[in-house]
Each structure stands twice: as structure tokens, then as C-alpha cells.
Design a protein around this motif. Structure first.
Motif, PDB file in Angstrom:
ATOM      1  N   MET A 200       0.797  -1.219   0.000  1.00 17.83           N
ATOM      2  CA  MET A 200       0.000   0.000   0.000  1.00 17.83           C
ATOM      3  C   MET A 200       0.834   1.276   0.000  1.00 17.83           C
ATOM      4  SD  MET A 200      -2.970  -1.004  -0.459  1.00 17.83           S
ATOM      5  CE  MET A 200      -4.140  -2.333  -0.262  1.00 17.83           C
ATOM      6  N   LEU A 201       2.099   1.183   0.381  1.00 20.84           N
ATOM      7  CA  LEU A 201       2.968   2.361   0.361  1.00 20.84           C
ATOM      8  C   LEU A 201       3.206   2.871  -1.061  1.00 20.84           C
ATOM      9  CD1 LEU A 201       5.572   1.293   3.078  1.00 20.84           C
ATOM     10  CD2 LEU A 201       3.926   3.166   3.252  1.00 20.84           C
ATOM     11  N   ARG A 202       2.941   2.048  -2.063  1.00 30.05           N
ATOM     12  CA  ARG A 202       3.126   2.475  -3.458  1.00 30.05           C
ATOM     13  C   ARG A 202       2.046   3.462  -3.903  1.00 30.05           C
ATOM     14  NH1 ARG A 202       3.274  -3.415  -6.331  1.00 30.05           N
ATOM     15  NH2 ARG A 202       5.026  -4.361  -5.186  1.00 30.05           N
ATOM     16  N   TYR A 203       0.920   3.451  -3.195  1.00 25.26           N
ATOM     17  CA  TYR A 203      -0.240   4.187  -3.684  1.00 25.26           C
ATOM     18  C   TYR A 203      -0.511   5.426  -2.833  1.00 25.26           C
ATOM     19  CZ  TYR A 203      -0.793  -0.492  -5.645  1.00 25.26           C
ATOM     20  OH  TYR A 203      -0.573  -1.694  -6.269  1.00 25.26           O
ATOM     21  N   ASN A 204      -1.080   6.433  -3.472  1.00 22.71           N
ATOM     22  CA  ASN A 204      -1.382   7.687  -2.796  1.00 22.71           C
ATOM     23  C   ASN A 204      -2.878   7.969  -2.891  1.00 22.71           C
ATOM     24  OD1 ASN A 204      -0.971  10.093  -1.441  1.00 22.71           O
ATOM     25  ND2 ASN A 204      -0.581  11.242  -3.319  1.00 22.71           N
ATOM     26  N   PHE A 205      -3.682   7.086  -2.266  1.00 25.48           N
ATOM     27  CA  PHE A 205      -5.123   7.235  -2.281  1.00 25.48           C
ATOM     28  C   PHE A 205      -5.598   7.728  -0.916  1.00 25.48           C
ATOM     29  CE2 PHE A 205      -4.678   3.229  -5.043  1.00 25.48           C
ATOM     30  CZ  PHE A 205      -4.431   3.976  -6.189  1.00 25.48           C
ATOM     31  N   ASP A 206      -6.763   8.374  -0.904  1.00 28.81           N
ATOM     32  CA  ASP A 206      -7.383   8.749   0.369  1.00 28.81           C
ATOM     33  C   ASP A 206      -7.985   7.531   1.062  1.00 28.81           C
ATOM     34  OD1 ASP A 206      -6.806  11.459  -0.091  1.00 28.81           O
ATOM     35  OD2 ASP A 206      -8.666  11.741  -1.220  1.00 28.81           O
ATOM     36  N   GLN A 207      -8.464   6.611   0.256  1.00 37.09           N
ATOM     37  CA  GLN A 207      -9.137   5.429   0.793  1.00 37.09           C
ATOM     38  C   GLN A 207      -9.003   4.288  -0.197  1.00 37.09           C
ATOM     39  OE1 GLN A 207     -13.391   5.590   0.854  1.00 37.09           O
ATOM     40  NE2 GLN A 207     -13.641   3.990   2.395  1.00 37.09           N
ATOM     41  N   ALA A 208      -8.950   3.047   0.320  1.00 40.16           N
ATOM     42  CA  ALA A 208      -8.912   1.858  -0.537  1.00 40.16           C
ATOM     43  C   ALA A 208     -10.160   1.021  -0.272  1.00 40.16           C
ATOM     44  CB  ALA A 208      -7.663   1.036  -0.264  1.00 40.16           C
ATOM     45  N   LEU A 209     -10.779   0.551  -1.338  1.00 34.53           N
ATOM     46  CA  LEU A 209     -11.855  -0.428  -1.248  1.00 34.53           C
ATOM     47  C   LEU A 209     -11.303  -1.758  -1.741  1.00 34.53           C
ATOM     48  CD1 LEU A 209     -14.950   1.529  -2.694  1.00 34.53           C
ATOM     49  CD2 LEU A 209     -14.108   1.435  -0.330  1.00 34.53           C
ATOM     50  N   LEU A 210     -11.315  -2.760  -0.870  1.00 37.26           N
ATOM     51  CA  LEU A 210     -10.751  -4.071  -1.198  1.00 37.26           C
ATOM     52  C   LEU A 210     -11.893  -5.065  -1.383  1.00 37.26           C
ATOM     53  CD1 LEU A 210      -8.323  -5.987  -1.487  1.00 37.26           C
ATOM     54  CD2 LEU A 210      -8.307  -6.213   1.007  1.00 37.26           C
ATOM     55  N   PHE A 211     -12.162  -5.427  -2.650  1.00 35.99           N
ATOM     56  CA  PHE A 211     -13.211  -6.390  -2.973  1.00 35.99           C
ATOM     57  C   PHE A 211     -12.576  -7.776  -3.067  1.00 35.99           C
ATOM     58  CE2 PHE A 211     -14.947  -2.387  -4.368  1.00 35.99           C
ATOM     59  CZ  PHE A 211     -16.311  -2.479  -4.108  1.00 35.99           C
ATOM     60  N   THR A 212     -12.846  -8.645  -2.089  1.00 39.71           N
ATOM     61  CA  THR A 212     -12.208  -9.960  -2.037  1.00 39.71           C
ATOM     62  C   THR A 212     -12.959 -10.858  -1.063  1.00 39.71           C
ATOM     63  OG1 THR A 212     -10.133 -11.129  -1.519  1.00 39.71           O
ATOM     64  CG2 THR A 212     -10.629  -9.168  -0.220  1.00 39.71           C
ATOM     65  N   ASP A 213     -12.725 -12.170  -1.180  1.00 41.87           N
ATOM     66  CA  ASP A 213     -13.263 -13.110  -0.201  1.00 41.87           C
ATOM     67  C   ASP A 213     -12.286 -13.352   0.940  1.00 41.87           C
ATOM     68  OD1 ASP A 213     -11.328 -14.663  -1.416  1.00 41.87           O
ATOM     69  OD2 ASP A 213     -12.742 -15.958  -2.464  1.00 41.87           O
ATOM     70  N   GLY A 214     -11.093 -12.749   0.854  1.00 35.72           N
ATOM     71  CA  GLY A 214     -10.127 -12.858   1.937  1.00 35.72           C
ATOM     72  C   GLY A 214      -9.370 -14.160   1.989  1.00 35.72           C
ATOM     73  N   LEU A 215      -9.579 -15.057   1.014  1.00 36.61           N
ATOM     74  CA  LEU A 215      -8.939 -16.377   1.032  1.00 36.61           C
ATOM     75  C   LEU A 215      -7.550 -16.291   0.408  1.00 36.61           C
ATOM     76  CD1 LEU A 215     -11.996 -18.562  -0.046  1.00 36.61           C
ATOM     77  CD2 LEU A 215     -11.140 -18.154   2.274  1.00 36.61           C
ATOM     78  N   ALA A 216      -6.526 -16.399   1.241  1.00 38.85           N
ATOM     79  CA  ALA A 216      -5.148 -16.371   0.753  1.00 38.85           C
ATOM     80  C   ALA A 216      -4.727 -17.787   0.388  1.00 38.85           C
ATOM     81  CB  ALA A 216      -4.212 -15.803   1.819  1.00 38.85           C
ATOM     82  N   SER A 217      -4.261 -17.976  -0.844  1.00 43.16           N
ATOM     83  CA  SER A 217      -3.916 -19.323  -1.309  1.00 43.16           C
ATOM     84  C   SER A 217      -2.483 -19.435  -1.811  1.00 43.16           C
ATOM     85  CB  SER A 217      -4.876 -19.743  -2.431  1.00 43.16           C
ATOM     86  OG  SER A 217      -4.825 -18.815  -3.506  1.00 43.16           O
ATOM     87  N   PHE A 218      -1.738 -18.325  -1.765  1.00 46.05           N
ATOM     88  CA  PHE A 218      -0.383 -18.373  -2.313  1.00 46.05           C
ATOM     89  C   PHE A 218       0.479 -17.314  -1.629  1.00 46.05           C
ATOM     90  CE2 PHE A 218       2.976 -17.227  -5.306  1.00 46.05           C
ATOM     91  CZ  PHE A 218       3.427 -18.479  -5.725  1.00 46.05           C
ATOM     92  N   GLY A 219       1.656 -17.721  -1.171  1.00 39.04           N
ATOM     93  CA  GLY A 219       2.623 -16.753  -0.664  1.00 39.04           C
ATOM     94  C   GLY A 219       2.170 -16.021   0.582  1.00 39.04           C
ATOM     95  N   GLU A 220       2.631 -14.775   0.703  1.00 39.57           N
ATOM     96  CA  GLU A 220       2.402 -14.000   1.904  1.00 39.57           C
ATOM     97  C   GLU A 220       0.934 -13.620   2.056  1.00 39.57           C
ATOM     98  OE1 GLU A 220       6.080 -12.174  -0.196  1.00 39.57           O
ATOM     99  OE2 GLU A 220       4.164 -13.100  -0.729  1.00 39.57           O
ATOM    100  N   LYS A 221       0.432 -13.768   3.279  1.00 38.58           N
ATOM    101  CA  LYS A 221      -0.954 -13.410   3.566  1.00 38.58           C
ATOM    102  C   LYS A 221      -1.068 -11.964   4.039  1.00 38.58           C
ATOM    103  CE  LYS A 221      -5.031 -15.101   6.068  1.00 38.58           C
ATOM    104  NZ  LYS A 221      -5.559 -16.142   6.977  1.00 38.58           N
ATOM    105  N   GLU A 222       0.021 -11.418   4.590  1.00 37.82           N
ATOM    106  CA  GLU A 222      -0.004 -10.081   5.162  1.00 37.82           C
ATOM    107  C   GLU A 222       0.084  -9.007   4.091  1.00 37.82           C
ATOM    108  OE1 GLU A 222      -0.260  -8.790   8.233  1.00 37.82           O
ATOM    109  OE2 GLU A 222      -0.594 -10.714   9.219  1.00 37.82           O
ATOM    110  N   ILE A 223      -0.814  -8.038   4.169  1.00 39.01           N
ATOM    111  CA  ILE A 223      -0.751  -6.851   3.325  1.00 39.01           C
ATOM    112  C   ILE A 223       0.293  -5.905   3.900  1.00 39.01           C
ATOM    113  CG2 ILE A 223      -2.047  -4.772   2.646  1.00 39.01           C
ATOM    114  CD1 ILE A 223      -4.526  -6.479   2.424  1.00 39.01           C
TER     115      ILE A 223
END
Length: 657
Positions: free
Chosen positions: A355-378
Motif C-alpha cells: 500500500m505504500l506504493r499508492y497515494n489514495f485517500d481510501q482503498a476499497l478491497l473487494f475480495t473473499d479474503g482467502l489467501a492461497s499463495f505466498g504471503e498473507k499479510e498486506i
């Protein structure tokens, strides 16, 4: 028929869509009654429900629904059954039982790996245990074998849930729909500690009404050959907007409590963002989301924002470059077209979202939250992230964790309307800012996650003293707007005996936000309070010896025999260890004895080495007894007779070998 002709006991999707507001009540809801279909055997006749008894208990804003079901197999062959069902946010499986030799046996909670091992060991004897385990997200499955030919199996399963709040009441819904009549049906509902009679909406059942019983309200209904074709709805009214229900229970010398105060939790208008980042999960599992509902919410929000600058970031294993759209007067057709063209494939790696790459006021994350590969942490920044889900099979804990860590919001669009979700986006929500209490008086005080007052103000804990106070500060953001003080007492207990489990499920939900970090505590609570978690399962075994083999504590009626057999097992293990140790010591002593011997050669040459014929060497130890006999050929090949230990020979030919 092969044992692997699997019966899928339908999608047990009760309440995940039923937890909706009145705006949706006229929509058809999925039946709460388990539907059945047979897999891998298209010629088989469908399983039947010969009896169904439903028991509903409501305490404060917690409801526990127990399904007691008898399934009949009309086929002339044995079948194997499997439930597979998702549960909504805030729902937990808290009980499971299966008939063994004609009597219901309660499932017990064990570590998932141990339960799975016991399960696999038992099915080798062609007698399956019952097993309930949590899979990815908030999805559960259970398997039952055998379903006897022309015979029945008796199954019991219970689910605990939070009730949604509306106006001055809390809503419970039970959609009941079947294609064939149920020979024996009954429904019993108990509402504890309500000062006002619960109200049944459009009552479809004759003589089904609530009557006062002690400190509770009870409604009962039964019918033979019952064809279910309606949704049972009732509300639990509150007398005023600040009515408080306090539940306490004594358990193993400790007082567990749960408090719920009805609150409207009105939102507060906030400054709207104009730099908006939309992170859209395009992994394979995300294809199951209700994208039309997501787009409806998104379009409504963009209309409310007016002229925002929007960046669409599709992601799965990697995050794609942002696609920028200038929305004018809410016109977002180009953005919607881009979303429609997205292709869903691959796994989900939340570590791709830096998220440090982006310069937004707010993020909307559309997902089911199921991590299936690699790092789970944002990789978080100071940008708030609102997580939005429409899938019934979601990792609710992870979605809440992301919202909590980023100081964003969590929207379960699978159990609310787009209009309600829009209000959540446009307003700051009333939430708990701080809780003050004496930690010596109260252990492990726990609040729902997130701590927003949308279902009233609730908390639970363990009271160590006769009386204690809890002060809760509420407000918006970091600004406190009101403070409430509650007095808790040990002597105010109730007939409701599941207060301890309410606390445990709330505590588990809190700990699951960081599952890997809290795995041991979650496992301990799941086992102690009979709650299925990511690391625990509910299992039913047919023999007490099976519980002993895996050292899984069985139901109470088997524990006396279990401990006796476990004692025998431990004694035998100690005896076996003693034998093994003594055998190792004996072998070591023999080796030491051999090593301490001084061997000397006693060479008898049968023929001269110059002749090229064989030479025979005999070895004697200190006592003069022959130890080894070697035959050496002229080509330096060695054959041995009676060779039992290494020897050292002075003969040059032999020493070179």
C-alpha cells in the motif's frame, strides 16, 4: 457399491443469507433444512428425512439453533454421507452428535491433525466415525459412514450466531422448505430474559405462539407428515433503546458473563474521499463472488462522491498497474466495463498489495479474503482499507483484521443490502474507543470484532469478584461522545447455561484475527468449550479404544472406561520402553565384551603361498578358542567361515584386501 459413492448433504447455508433486514424479507431464502443429493451414483434414490426436530434458544442477541435429524436410506446398498456448508460471519458450529449402536454420542473437540488421524484409522475397519472440521474461511464439512441400506442414521448439529438488530428489536429467521413431507416434525423456541413477548411475523404455523415460562418465553409446534414451505420469523422486542441484558453462569468455579445493551448506533456524516483506490481480487476463488451486488454498491458510492479520481488495481498473485478513471457526476460506465472484462484465475497473494506504493485517500478491497499463495499479510500504509465481501465462503477473520489494522471498515455484503453498505461507506460508525475496568476483578474481557455498535453494545469476560464495574467510552474515530458504566454481579445468574461458550466464541473470533500467532490459545479454547476452529475438529468414534489410541477425551459416559484403558496403555508403553532399554543395554555390553578381547593369530598354512593354492588362517582369542577361519586365495579373494567379528591379520596378502 463402492464405499466412495459419496452423499453430499447439500449446502447447509442456513442464516448466511437469512441474516438480512426487513428490506429483504420478501425475497426467497435458502432453506435451513439440509438438502441431500447423492454423488457418483446417478441411479440411487434420494435420501429422505424421516424426522426433524429443531430447537432454538435465544439469549440476549445470541441464538443457538439445533437440528436433530434422522436420515433414511431407501436404497438397497450402503452409502457414504458428507455435509459441506459455509456459515455466515459470526456463526460457529458448537455441537455435533451421531448415533452409535442406536444412541446419540456427542462429538468431542480435538486437534485437527489428531482427529483426522483417528478418522483415517477407524475407516480402515469399514466403520467411519463422524468428523466435523473447518476448512478454508468459515466453511465446514462433515462425513458419515455408513448410511445403511434400508436403514437410518441419527445426526445432531448446532450452530450459534449473532442476531441482526433493527429498530427496537432483534430479528431471527428460519427458512423451512422441503419438497417431500417430513414424517415427524417439531419446532421449539425459547427466548431467555426478555421482558416483552417475542412477536411472530405472518405466523404460518397454527398454535405456534410464545407463552411465559419462568424467566423465558416458549413457543412449540409439532406435526406429522409436515411439508415445509415457509420462513419462520420472529422479533425479540426491547422496551427502550438502552435496555440491557446481563447473563452470568458459574462453571468450574468461575463466573462467566455476557452483557448486551441495545443501541441504535447512528452513523455520523464524514468528509468524502476524492482519491479512491479499488483493489479487485481476480483470483480463481474470487469468481464466486456476487459481482453484480458489488458493482451496485460501487456505482452508488461513486454517485455520492460526485467527481472522484478512481484507480482500479486488479490483483491475484501479483498486482497489476492501476487503471485510472475520472468519474464525472457519478458516471462510471468505463470503470464498470473494465471490471466486466476482468479474467479470474490463479491464487491470491495479499503480500502483492504494497500500500505504500499508492497515494489514495481510501482503498476499497473487494475480495473473499482467502489467501492461497505466498504471503498473507498486506503491506499496510496509513491509508484506511474498507474490506468488502459478497461470497458465502470467505475468510471473515482475515477481512476484519485488514480493516482493523488499517483503521478502515468491514462490510459483509453477503448479509446486508447495498443501501445499508452505502451508509457504512458514507458515515463514520459509532464504535467502542476504550474500555476501563480492574484487570484483577475481570479476566479476558472481550468485545466483538470490529467493535462497532451495529448490533448493540456487547462484551463478555470472567468475573473474579462479587461485583465489578466496566466503563465503556464510545464515539467516532478517536473522539469520545459518550461514556457508559455497567455493574456486573456474580449472584445474578440465569437458567441459560451457555454463557461460557458465548465468551469462548467471542474470544476465539478475536484471536483468529492473527491465527498463526494465537494458534495454541485458539486450540485450547476450542477443546475446552467445544467450538470448531481452524485447528480443531469435532469427532465421534464408535469404540472407546479408538479414543484411547489417539488420546482424545471421549464424551462423559465413556470417560471412566477411557481412563482405565489409558492407564493400561501407559503402563504397557512404560513396560515396552523398559524392554527396549534393557535390550539396548545388553547389546552394548556384548559389544564392550567383544571389544575388550585381545585376538592373536594362530596361522596354519596348509600349503605354501608360493604354490598359488588357497591358504587357511585360523584366529584364536586369549582363551585359545577359535574365533574365525579365513580362506585366502592367490588372487587375494577372501571367503569366510564362522566370521562373527572384525579381525586384524599380520599376513600381508590379507591385510591388503
Amino acid at each position: 457399491m463402492s464405499k466412495h459413492a459419496v452423499l453430499l448433504l447439500g449446502v447447509f447455508l442456513f442464516f448466511s443469507c437469512a441474516q438480512v433486514k426487513k428490506a429483504q424479507q420478501n425475497e426467497p431464502l435458502p432453506s435451513a433444512i439440509p438438502a441431500m443429493r447423492i454423488l457418483n451414483d446417478s441411479a440411487a434414490t434420494a435420501m429422505k428425512i424421516s424426522s426433524l426436530h429443531i430447537n432454538v434458544e435465544v439469549a440476549a442477541n445470541i441464538a443457538t439453533t439445533t437440528f436433530d435429524i434422522v436420515f433414511y436410506n431407501p436404497n438397497d446398498r450402503i452409502l457414504e454421507g458428507e455435509f459441506e456448508f459455509p456459515l455466515a460471519d459470526g456463526q460457529h458450529i458448537v455441537r455435533y452428535a451421531l448415533d452409535i449402536e442406536g444412541k446419540l454420542r456427542e462429538g468431542v473437540v480435538a486437534e485437527k491433525a489428531k482427529a483426522r488421524q483417528a478418522f483415517e484409522n477407524t475407516i480402515r475397519r469399514q466403520i467411519d466415525p463422524g468428523l466435523v472440521e473447518k476448512t478454508v474461511g468459515n466453511n465446514f464439512r462433515t462425513r458419515i459412514y455408513p448410511l445403511p441400506a434400508k436403514g437410518s442414521r441419527h445426526i445432531l448439529i448446532a450452530v450459534e450466531q449473532l442476531l441482526p438488530q433493527e429498530a427496537l428489536s432483534q430479528l431471527y429467521q428460519l427458512p423451512l422448505y422441503t419438497k417431500e413431507p417430513i414424517a415427524d416434525f417439531s419446532l421449539k423456541t425459547i427466548v431467555y430474559k426478555s421482558t416483552v413477548r417475542p412477536e411472530i411475523e405472518n405466523n404460518p404455523l397454527s398454535n405456534f405462539s410464545f407463552k411465559k415460562w419462568k424467566e423465558a418465553w416458549v413457543a412449540e409446534y409439532s406435526q406429522k407428515n409436515y411439508t415445509a414451505s415457509q420462513t419462520i420469523r420472529f422479533t425479540v422486542p426491547r422496551t427502550d433503546s438502552n435496555e440491557t441484558i446481563y447473563l452470568a453462569e458459574q462453571y468450574k468455579g468461575r463466573t462467566y458473563f455476557y452483557l448486551n445493551q441495545f443501541m441504535e448506533g447512528k452513523g455520523k456524516e464524514r468528509t468524502l474521499d476524492q482519491q479512491l483506490g479499488i483493489f479487485w481480487d481476480v483470483s480463481a476463488s474470487a469468481a464466486k463472488r456476487d459481482k453484480s451486488k458489488e458493482k451496485e454498491l460501487l456505482k452508488s458510492y461513486l454517485r455520492a462522491l460526485g467527481n472522484p479520481k478512481v484507480s482500479l488495481v486488479p490483483f491475484h498473485v501479483t498486482a497489476e498497474q492501476p487503471q485510472v478513471y475520472d468519474v464525472r457526476d457519478g458516471n462510471c460506465e468505463a470503470l464498470m466495463e473494465a471490471i466486466d472484462k476482468l479474467v479470474y484465475d490463479g491464487g491470491t497473494r495479499f503480500g502483492a498489495l504494497a500500500m505504500l506504493r499508492y497515494n489514495f485517500d481510501q482503498a476499497l478491497l473487494f475480495t473473499d479474503g482467502l489467501a492461497s499463495f505466498g504471503e498473507k499479510e498486506i503491506d499496510f500504509s496509513d491509508m484506511p482499507i474498507t474490506t468488502i465481501n459478497t461470497s458465502p465462503s470467505a475468510d471473515f477473520a482475515h477481512l476484519k483484521y485488514v480493516a482493523q489494522q488499517s483503521k478502515g471498515k468491514w462490510i459483509d455484503l453477503s448479509s446486508t443490502t447495498p443501501d445499508e453498505a452505502l451508509r457504512t461507506l458514507l458515515e463514520d460508525q459509532l464504535q467502542v474507543i476504550s474500555v476501563d475496568y480492574d484487570p484483577a476483578a475481570i479476566d479476558e474481557l472481550t468485545l466483538p470484532v470490529p467493535a462497532v455498535v451495529t448490533r448493540g453494545l456487547s462484551f463478555a469476560g470472567i468475573l473474579n469478584v462479587p461485583e465489578a464495574e466496566v466503563k465503556v467510552s464510545l464515539g467516532y474515530g478517536t473522539t469520545i461522545t459518550q461514556t457508559k458504566t455497567f455493574t456486573l454481579r456474580q449472584n445474578e445468574t440465569t437458567d441459560y447455561d451457555q454463557v461460557k461458550r458465548i465468551w469462548a466464541t467471542m474470544r476465539i473470533s478475536e484471536l483468529e484475527l492473527q491465527f498463526d500467532k494465537n494458534k495454541e490459545a485458539i486450540t485450547r479454547l476450542g477443546k475446552e468449550f467445544s467450538v470448531v476452529t481452524q485447528n480443531t475438529s469435532l469427532i465421534v468414534l464408535d469404540r472407546v479404544e479408538d479414543y484411547v489410541e489417539q488420546e482424545i477425551l471421549p464424551p462423559v459416559e465413556l470417560q471412566k472406561e477411557y481412563y482405565a484403558l489409558l492407564k493400561e496403555k501407559k503402563e504397557q508403553e512404560n513396560t515396552n520402553k523398559g524392554y527396549a532399554l534393557q535390550s539396548a543395554l545388553n547389546a552394548m555390553q556384548e559389544l564392550k565384551n567383544w571389544w575388550s578381547r585381545d585376538y592373536k593369530p594362530d596361522v596354519k598354512k596348509n600349503q605354501s603361498a608360493d604354490t598359488g593354492t588357497d591358504q587357511v588362517f585360523s584366529m584364536v582369542d586369549r582363551e585359545g578358542s577359535m574365533a574365525n577361519r579365513l580362506v585366502v586365495t592367490d588372487s587375494a579373494r577372501v571367503s569366510t567361515e564362522y566370521f562373527t567379528a572384525p579381525v586384524i591379520l599380520a599376513d600381508e596378502k590379507v591385510s591388503q584386501i
